[in-house]
Design an enzyme around this catalytic site. Structure first.
Site, PDB file in Angstrom:
ATOM      1  N   HIS A 242     -38.558  32.140   8.329  1.00 61.52           N
ATOM      2  CA  HIS A 242     -39.677  31.242   8.027  1.00 61.52           C
ATOM      3  C   HIS A 242     -39.259  29.761   8.167  1.00 61.52           C
ATOM      4  CE1 HIS A 242     -43.740  30.889   6.755  1.00 61.52           C
ATOM      5  NE2 HIS A 242     -43.500  30.376   5.567  1.00 61.52           N
TER       6      HIS A 242
ATOM      7  N   ASP B 172     -39.756  36.080  11.422  1.00 61.76           N
ATOM      8  CA  ASP B 172     -40.704  35.661  10.386  1.00 61.76           C
ATOM      9  C   ASP B 172     -41.988  36.481  10.474  1.00 61.76           C
ATOM     10  OD1 ASP B 172     -42.120  34.299   8.468  1.00 61.76           O
ATOM     11  OD2 ASP B 172     -42.568  32.574   9.747  1.00 61.76           O
TER      12      ASP B 172
ATOM     13  N   SER C   2     -45.388  26.637   7.260  1.00 56.36           N
ATOM     14  CA  SER C   2     -46.187  27.614   6.543  1.00 56.36           C
ATOM     15  C   SER C   2     -47.609  27.056   6.357  1.00 56.36           C
ATOM     16  CB  SER C   2     -45.513  27.935   5.201  1.00 56.36           C
ATOM     17  OG  SER C   2     -45.906  29.188   4.724  1.00 56.36           O
TER      18      SER C   2
END
Length: 392
Positions: free
Chosen positions: A351, A326, A74
């Site tokens: 994710h 994602d 991320s």
């Protein structure tokens, strides 16, 4: 990372980003005003990591002539990629998992994120996204009835009742964020990344939304059951709290400031390619919100200027991994740029699934992705030692 560290006989170092967790440069005053927040930037954080590596080389026995690899998922994945770009002499390579380094000004369409979220729901139930798309108008119609606010507050078991149209907007934002979070955490096994959730949580949610041809009140009762999968899977919640969508401490305060300064990611929806209420991207509206909250104005062009935007082919040794479930994949690097700037796609991945601990229910695609990642890392390490030997 734990499994891979053992295999590569590596030391794991978790560096806390300034202004997050306990790393508060001005203690309790760190978030007092924009003057105290001046030092919260991605480039300052990268400089911290460079200093940390220097410190580790100096102070830990045996580390001096060893290779370092940056890993992250991320925002952490973006930092890992950018660290390799900005400090190539410090790390031999980087694994940037679910890193949306292109989710910035004019690099990807602003609607791509929410259209991926919608696809996840479409895949998980035939009428699921249709029910969600219909729910916004159902809420609006109910609110326009005299007792609508009370009925909604009670039916959705809200901790504090809805009182006006601002509260209704907050409710809709909160529901939207819930659907997004479910897409990010749509893992093949039980997890508690954002909230305690069942395996494949969107499939569980969509069981309650199979019938889109119901009246408004029934539709919102079904929406409540679906939201309950996210907020009350562990049966601990007595009511729904609109001020929180995640239980883990993700540092939302620090991120909110960063989003208002350099991490300006345009998002929009049109209600046609996605299941959300139409909301165009407005930099002015975003900027005014930021000014109200932090007394700062965003710099939308700064990140592409600082880190090269899409023009990154001169860099080497970065793996960009993305899960096709994602929503952040839309702003990620999804095809190879060069032989050493490589993209790994994980069809059943949400994710940064590849960074999570191995699990009995891991799909084959993530096992393959991990073994490929390790293969590249071993190559980087080998190249490092080869070049060391040439020096001497």
């Amino acid at each position: 990372m734990w499994d891979v560290a053992e295999e590569l006989k590596a030391m794991l170092v978790f560096a806390e980003h300034r202004y997050y967790g306990e790393s508060l440069p001005f203690g309790p005053s760190s978030f007092k005003d924009s003057k105290h927040l001046n030092f919260l930037t991605s480039e300052q954080a990268l400089a911290d990591f460079a200093e940390l590596i220097k410190h580790l080389r100096k102070t830990i026995k045996g580390v001096k002539n060893q290779p370092f690899i940056a890993l992250g998922g991320s925002y952490g994945g973006m930092l890992a990629a950018w660290f390799r770009m900005k400090y190539p002499h410090m790390v031999v390579g980087a694994l940037a998992a679910s890193a949306p380094i292109w989710q910035f000004e004019n690099m990807v369409p602003c609607g791509v994120f929410l259209s991926i979220v919608t696809k996840d729901y479409k895949k998980s139930g035939s009428n699921c996204s249709r029910s969600i798309r219909k729910s916004w108008d159902a809420i609006n119609r109910l609110v326009n009835k005299g007792t609508g606010l009370n009925w909604l507050s009670e039916t959705l078991h809200l901790c504090s009742p809805l009182e006006d149209s601002d509260d209704v907007e907050r409710l809709k934002d909160w529901i939207s964020e819930t659907w997004i979070n479910l897409a990010m955490a749509n893992y093949p096994y039980e997890s508690n990344f954002l909230q305690p959730l069942p395996a494949w949580p969107i499939k569980v949610v969509c069981q309650y939304l199979e019938n889109s041809n119901v009246n408004d009140t029934q539709l919102l009762k079904n929406i409540y059951k679906a939201l309950n999968v996210y907020y009350n899977y562990s049966d601990q919640a007595s009511c729904m709290n609109l001020s929180a969508t995640a239980t883990s401490s993700l540092g939302t305060q620090g991120w909110s400031y960063q989003a208002c300064t350099e991490m300006v990611m345009p998002f929009c929806s049109n209600g046609i390619n996605d299941m959300f209420e139409p909301h165009p991207w407005s930099l002015k509206e975003f900027s005014d919100d930021c000014y109200k909250q932090w007394h700062v104005r965003p710099r939308p062009s700064w990140i592409p200027t600082l880190y090269g935007g899409k023009n990154i082919s001169s860099h080497t040794n970065i793996i960009f991994s993305n899960g096709e479930l994602d929503p952040w994949m839309g702003g990620g690097v999804t095809s190879d740029i060069t032989d050493t700037l490589v993209a790994i796609m994980i069809p059943e991945g949400a994710h940064h699934l590849d960074l999570r601990a191995s699990n009995h229910f891991d799909p084959v695609s993530v096992l393959l992705a991990r073994s490929l990642e390790v293969k590249y890392m071993k190559q980087w390490i080998q190249d490092f030692y080869d070049s060391q030997r040439k020096k001497y």
